[in-house]
Design an enzyme around this catalytic site. Structure first.
Site, PDB file in Angstrom:
ATOM      1  N   LYS A 171     -90.391 -65.964   9.737  1.00  0.00           N
ATOM      2  CA  LYS A 171     -89.719 -66.968  10.548  1.00  0.00           C
ATOM      3  C   LYS A 171     -88.477 -65.435  11.078  1.00  0.00           C
ATOM      4  O   LYS A 171     -88.627 -64.869  11.134  1.00  0.00           O
ATOM      5  CB  LYS A 171     -89.054 -67.714  10.331  1.00  0.00           C
ATOM      6  CG  LYS A 171     -89.568 -68.955   9.472  1.00  0.00           C
ATOM      7  CD  LYS A 171     -90.109 -69.664  11.103  1.00  0.00           C
ATOM      8  CE  LYS A 171     -90.357 -71.017  10.374  1.00  0.00           C
ATOM      9  NZ  LYS A 171     -91.158 -71.536  11.815  1.00  0.00           N
ATOM     10  N   ASP A 200     -93.116 -66.480  13.777  1.00  0.00           N
ATOM     11  CA  ASP A 200     -92.541 -67.684  14.153  1.00  0.00           C
ATOM     12  C   ASP A 200     -91.205 -67.048  14.603  1.00  0.00           C
ATOM     13  O   ASP A 200     -90.679 -67.190  13.384  1.00  0.00           O
ATOM     14  CB  ASP A 200     -93.022 -68.836  13.447  1.00  0.00           C
ATOM     15  CG  ASP A 200     -92.957 -69.480  13.848  1.00  0.00           C
ATOM     16  OD1 ASP A 200     -92.441 -69.580  15.396  1.00  0.00           O
ATOM     17  OD2 ASP A 200     -92.937 -70.840  13.824  1.00  0.00           O
ATOM     18  N   GLU A 226     -96.444 -66.641  17.142  1.00  0.00           N
ATOM     19  CA  GLU A 226     -95.467 -68.042  17.815  1.00  0.00           C
ATOM     20  C   GLU A 226     -94.673 -68.518  18.104  1.00  0.00           C
ATOM     21  O   GLU A 226     -93.253 -68.082  18.488  1.00  0.00           O
ATOM     22  CB  GLU A 226     -96.135 -68.705  16.268  1.00  0.00           C
ATOM     23  CG  GLU A 226     -95.926 -70.102  15.626  1.00  0.00           C
ATOM     24  CD  GLU A 226     -95.928 -71.066  14.530  1.00  0.00           C
ATOM     25  OE1 GLU A 226     -96.890 -70.209  13.849  1.00  0.00           O
ATOM     26  OE2 GLU A 226     -95.304 -72.371  14.704  1.00  0.00           O
ATOM     27  N   GLU A 252     -96.512 -76.379  18.938  1.00  0.00           N
ATOM     28  CA  GLU A 252     -96.431 -77.332  18.034  1.00  0.00           C
ATOM     29  C   GLU A 252     -95.432 -78.382  18.316  1.00  0.00           C
ATOM     30  O   GLU A 252     -94.930 -79.423  18.069  1.00  0.00           O
ATOM     31  CB  GLU A 252     -95.334 -76.751  16.458  1.00  0.00           C
ATOM     32  CG  GLU A 252     -94.486 -76.165  16.889  1.00  0.00           C
ATOM     33  CD  GLU A 252     -93.749 -75.309  15.978  1.00  0.00           C
ATOM     34  OE1 GLU A 252     -94.142 -74.156  15.001  1.00  0.00           O
ATOM     35  OE2 GLU A 252     -92.979 -76.141  15.070  1.00  0.00           O
ATOM     36  N   ASP A 275     -99.978 -80.268  15.837  1.00  0.00           N
ATOM     37  CA  ASP A 275     -99.319 -80.743  15.163  1.00  0.00           C
ATOM     38  C   ASP A 275     -99.397 -82.431  14.786  1.00  0.00           C
ATOM     39  O   ASP A 275     -99.398 -83.595  16.129  1.00  0.00           O
ATOM     40  CB  ASP A 275     -98.517 -81.125  14.718  1.00  0.00           C
ATOM     41  CG  ASP A 275     -97.589 -81.022  13.744  1.00  0.00           C
ATOM     42  OD1 ASP A 275     -96.483 -80.143  12.664  1.00  0.00           O
ATOM     43  OD2 ASP A 275     -97.745 -82.668  12.788  1.00  0.00           O
ATOM     44  N   HIS A 302    -100.481 -76.567  13.031  1.00  0.00           N
ATOM     45  CA  HIS A 302     -99.188 -76.975  12.466  1.00  0.00           C
ATOM     46  C   HIS A 302     -99.219 -78.055  11.633  1.00  0.00           C
ATOM     47  O   HIS A 302     -99.482 -79.024  12.176  1.00  0.00           O
ATOM     48  CB  HIS A 302     -97.872 -76.870  13.703  1.00  0.00           C
ATOM     49  CG  HIS A 302     -96.659 -77.283  13.547  1.00  0.00           C
ATOM     50  ND1 HIS A 302     -95.683 -78.045  13.218  1.00  0.00           N
ATOM     51  CD2 HIS A 302     -95.827 -75.721  12.999  1.00  0.00           C
ATOM     52  CE1 HIS A 302     -94.956 -77.610  12.538  1.00  0.00           C
ATOM     53  NE2 HIS A 302     -94.759 -76.750  12.879  1.00  0.00           N
ATOM     54  N   GLU A 335    -101.686 -74.577   7.251  1.00  0.00           N
ATOM     55  CA  GLU A 335    -100.177 -73.870   6.927  1.00  0.00           C
ATOM     56  C   GLU A 335     -99.545 -74.583   5.778  1.00  0.00           C
ATOM     57  O   GLU A 335     -99.581 -75.988   5.284  1.00  0.00           O
ATOM     58  CB  GLU A 335     -99.108 -74.275   7.935  1.00  0.00           C
ATOM     59  CG  GLU A 335     -97.673 -74.598   8.085  1.00  0.00           C
ATOM     60  CD  GLU A 335     -97.050 -74.119   9.132  1.00  0.00           C
ATOM     61  OE1 GLU A 335     -97.453 -75.007  10.234  1.00  0.00           O
ATOM     62  OE2 GLU A 335     -96.255 -73.694   9.660  1.00  0.00           O
TER      63      GLU A 335
HETATM   64 CA    CA Z   1     -93.322 -72.590  13.691  1.00  0.00          CA
END
Ligand code: CA
Length: 384
Positions: A171, A200, A226, A252, A275, A302, A335
């Site tokens: 992240k 991401d 991402e 996502e 997602d 996702h 994921e």
């Molecule tokens: Ca994400």
């Protein structure tokens, strides 16, 4: 066979230790679950994705007030018919977000019923399994302070590696300089270039900062970058694709074939990440995958939800064709959220886990899961 009833369960629990991604602090984990029952005694489960800042009650209300009346009494095997019925009826107030998550939950439950009806896993109903297991990647690296956590995050990277993960997603989006510190610390800590990294930012930046970070990322073994910018800024997705050799991922926060069609027409993505709990369910991701394949875009779902959403993702991961065929193609990857979620896997009676670096895809009928109702009840709140 007819749909006899539909029950919605809103599950919530506070986190002992709140954590942050670039858009805010996550104080609770939650899920919106739906159980569709038939007049011949089948029960299918679905889940609406609730992202970290999303109240689960919104999708629950859409299911209860908008969609339940539309599907009661219908044939649950009419998955495509009911998808279009729900989408068309809600077009003028839906199309995105929690309303599409509500459709997704019902759609997943209908496919679960179909699998049970035909005694086949969902992947078989979709044309069969391209693979029976999938490599997971660790999603984590959330923040406990916000900035200046590179050493703690480097230790976390080692922990994921030591747990058996060969890929992990970091992240970022906490300031470009801080992000670069984090990447350098993680890279040093791993010291092993066989570990694949993804990053991401959760659309933390505008185009210039996203490009600046992307240039720095080119020094690392990055599988994808991402949500570099907000989902509305398709032009910047295109620009970043043109200017970086790091593959660009997103989706996502996009929904339905209509939304993904726009991204594909604009050549905005290398990797599409619908997602299943919010893009429109199994029906939508099946169609999005066909569109992606025709456009040379890899689909990598996702998933940050609970066990029902994870089970749906595993069924779809089984079916995804490789995008660029070769003797050693790039395969889709699961994921595997490693952040705190008190009921994510307790919801089902036989939770999967990574073994020998892979996760086996359940091969029982439908989603291949059995829900623990005592766990549903423990975390459920009354719904309006
Ligand atoms: Ca994400």
């Amino acid at each position: 066979m007819k749909i006899a009833n539909l029950d919605v369960f809103v599950l919530k629990t506070p986190l002992d230790q709140p954590f942050a991604f670039s858009q805010g602090w996550v104080h609770q984990r939650s899920a919106t679950l739906v159980r569709v029952t038939t007049d011949n005694g089948l029960a299918g489960w679905g889940e609406a994705f609730t992202q970290g800042l999303e109240p689960p009650e919104i999708a629950a209300a859409a299911i209860t007030h908008a969609f339940k009346p539309l599907v009661l009494g219908c044939n649950p095997l009419d998955t495509s018919v009911l998808w279009h019925k729900m989408y068309n009826q809600s077009r003028d107030y839906g199309r995105k977000g929690s309303v599409l998550a509500a459709i997704s939950a019902i759609d997943i439950a209908l496919w679960d019923i179909a699998g049970q009806f035909y005694s086949q896993p969902i992947y078989q109903l979709l044309g069969g399994a391209q693979r029976t297991s999938v490599q997971p990647y660790a999603t984590g690296f959330y923040r406990l302070e916000g900035k200046n956590e590179s050493q703690r995050l480097a230790k976390e990277a080692r922990d994921h590696r030591d747990a058996g993960f060969r890929a992990m997603k970091v992240k970022l989006g906490f300031g470009v300089a801080d992000d670069i510190d984090v990447m350098a610390a993680i890279s040093d800590a791993l010291g092993d270039h066989s570990i694949e990294l993804m990053v991401d930012t959760n659309h933390a930046y505008g185009r210039a900062e996203a490009l600046s970070l992307g240039k720095a990322l080119e020094a690392y073994n990055i599988r994808w970058y991402e949500e570099p910018v907000v989902p509305e800024d398709v032009e910047s997705y295109k620009a970043l694709r043109a200017q970086l050799c790091v593959p660009i991922a997103g989706g996502e926060n996009e929904h339905s074939t209509f939304g993904f069609n726009h991204l594909f027409q604009q050549h905005a993505l290398d990797v599409a990440q619908p997602d299943i709990g919010s893009c429109g369910g199994i029906t939508a991701i099946r169609d999005i995958t066909a569109m992606a394949q025709a456009n040379g875009v890899m689909v990598n779902p996702h998933v940050w939800g609970a066990a029902v959403a994870q089970a749906a993702s595993l069924q779809i991961l089984a079916t995804l064709p490789v995008t660029n065929h070769s003797l050693f193609p790039t395969e889709p990857i699961l994921e595997y959220d490693r952040s705190d979620h008190p009921f994510r896997q307790k919801l089902i009676d036989a939770p999967w886990a990574m073994r020998d670096g892979i996760v086996n895809i359940p091969d029982g009928p439908g989603l291949g899961i059995k829900i623990n109702m005592d766990v549903v009840d423990e975390y459920s709140l009354p719904t309006a």
